[in-house]
Design an enzyme around this catalytic site. Sequence first.
Site, short mmCIF file in Angstrom:
data_model
loop_
_atom_site.label_atom_id
_atom_site.label_comp_id
_atom_site.label_asym_id
_atom_site.label_seq_id
_atom_site.Cartn_x
_atom_site.Cartn_y
_atom_site.Cartn_z
N MET A 30 0.84 -1.20 0.00
CA MET A 30 0.00 0.00 0.00
C MET A 30 0.88 1.25 0.00
SD MET A 30 -3.39 -0.88 2.13
CE MET A 30 -2.73 -0.64 3.77
N LEU A 33 6.62 3.17 1.61
CA LEU A 33 7.57 2.05 1.68
C LEU A 33 8.64 2.28 2.74
CD1 LEU A 33 8.00 1.32 -2.13
CD2 LEU A 33 6.36 0.31 -0.53
N HIS A 34 8.99 1.20 3.42
CA HIS A 34 10.01 1.25 4.47
C HIS A 34 10.87 -0.01 4.36
CE1 HIS A 34 7.40 -1.66 6.36
NE2 HIS A 34 6.42 -0.79 6.48
N HIS A 37 9.16 -3.36 3.60
CA HIS A 37 8.83 -3.57 2.18
C HIS A 37 10.09 -3.85 1.36
CE1 HIS A 37 5.48 -0.68 3.41
NE2 HIS A 37 4.80 -1.74 3.00
N GLY A 147 4.88 -10.36 3.97
CA GLY A 147 5.65 -10.31 5.21
C GLY A 147 5.00 -11.12 6.33
N GLN A 148 5.84 -11.75 7.13
CA GLN A 148 5.39 -12.46 8.33
C GLN A 148 4.76 -11.49 9.33
OE1 GLN A 148 5.11 -15.62 9.05
NE2 GLN A 148 4.53 -15.31 11.19
N LYS A 149 5.13 -10.21 9.23
CA LYS A 149 4.56 -9.16 10.08
C LYS A 149 3.03 -9.26 10.13
CE LYS A 149 3.78 -4.76 11.51
NZ LYS A 149 2.45 -4.56 11.00
N SER A 185 6.43 -0.42 10.48
CA SER A 185 5.11 -0.34 9.85
C SER A 185 4.88 1.07 9.33
CB SER A 185 4.03 -0.68 10.90
OG SER A 185 2.76 -0.24 10.45
N ARG A 187 2.30 2.58 9.62
CA ARG A 187 1.48 3.26 10.63
C ARG A 187 2.30 3.78 11.81
NH1 ARG A 187 -2.65 -0.73 8.76
NH2 ARG A 187 -4.39 0.53 7.98
P1 AMP Z 1 1.40 -2.98 3.50
O1 AMP Z 1 1.97 -1.93 2.61
O2 AMP Z 1 1.34 -2.59 4.95
O3 AMP Z 1 0.14 -3.58 2.97
O4 AMP Z 1 2.45 -4.17 3.48
C1 AMP Z 1 2.86 -4.76 2.26
C2 AMP Z 1 3.63 -6.01 2.57
O5 AMP Z 1 4.78 -5.68 3.35
C3 AMP Z 1 2.83 -7.03 3.39
O6 AMP Z 1 3.06 -8.33 2.88
C4 AMP Z 1 3.38 -6.86 4.77
O7 AMP Z 1 3.29 -8.03 5.56
C5 AMP Z 1 4.84 -6.53 4.47
N1 AMP Z 1 5.46 -5.84 5.61
C6 AMP Z 1 5.00 -4.74 6.24
N2 AMP Z 1 5.79 -4.44 7.29
C7 AMP Z 1 6.77 -5.38 7.32
C8 AMP Z 1 7.88 -5.62 8.18
N3 AMP Z 1 8.16 -4.84 9.22
N4 AMP Z 1 8.67 -6.70 7.91
C9 AMP Z 1 8.38 -7.51 6.86
N5 AMP Z 1 7.35 -7.33 6.02
C10 AMP Z 1 6.55 -6.28 6.24
#
Ligand code: AMP
Length: 283
Positions: A30, A33-34, A37, A147-149, A185, A187
């Site tokens: 979404m 990016l960090h 990602h 991500g396992q997160k 995150s 967030r």
């Molecule tokens: P999002 O942009 O939050 O929807 O996340 C996109 C992808 O990045 C998802 O598969 C998340 O699980 C992964 N992700 C988010 N934060 C982390 C993190 N700290 N470590 C590993 N993967 C992550």
Amino acid sequence: MEVAKTIEQVRSLVKAARGKGGKIGLVPTMGALHVGHISLIDAAVKNRDFVVVSIFVNPTQFGPGEDFEKYPRPMEADLEICRKSGVDVVFAPSPEQMYPFENVTWVNVEKLTEPLCGKSRPGHFRGVTTVCAKLFNIVSPDAAYFGQKDAQQAIVIKRMVADLNMPLEIVICPTIREPNGLAVSSRNQYLSDRQKKDAANIYKSLRECRRMIEAGTTETQQIIDGMRKILQQIPSGQIEYISIVDAETLESIDTISGKVLAAVSVKVNPARLIDNILVDADG
Ligand code: AMP
């Protein structure tokens, strides 16, 4: 690096890459990016010939009163990160591109979406599975990286792919953390420095769970009580759930055995923070 705003564009770029024999990797995000990602992108770039990163704040996975409107959208910074990371295509569609009509077709994974985050976010996983199914149909990747997160999301997506015979591999990458243990995150941007410090107790509670299991504690409730004590040290934190469940079925367990998932959700206003660890009680 190409930036595709339409489904037609991304499909034609992927078709050309596949024509040259390339294996396609997709990293759905979404945006904002960090390093979490980036770890997914790095894994995709290392293992596939052609990498697509999708950046789409998916409206159908946000409930009323959630942060859809104010979710960060730093598109230029995101594109720069993708460029530097060796991404081939960023697919950044508009909501109208992804949902041109009122959506009436949904992918719904049962059972696995009911506990944990499913309890407080009705409809969330239906939005996630539907948008991922759409992205898989649009990009037709050989592998997609998650991500396992977001442990429950990873399990739900894997099951959708298995149940619907979708022809791709789902790769789950480890959770990336801040030096103090807080899971990275998008967030976390909503938090003050003080809140970020306090939120380190989330991972501390998960480490305590692991310690208790390794020390031979088998009563789930006793472990949850120990975790709660740590989480209560977050002054502005509201605990949403502390759950220890079977790592495959996500069913509650009274007694620890085999592979378990310990998962926590805490609202540290205005952010809802989730984290988890997998523990194998059999060593
Ligand atoms: P999002 O942009 O939050 O929807 O996340 C996109 C992808 O990045 C998802 O598969 C998340 O699980 C992964 N992700 C988010 N934060 C982390 C993190 N700290 N470590 C590993 N993967 C992550």
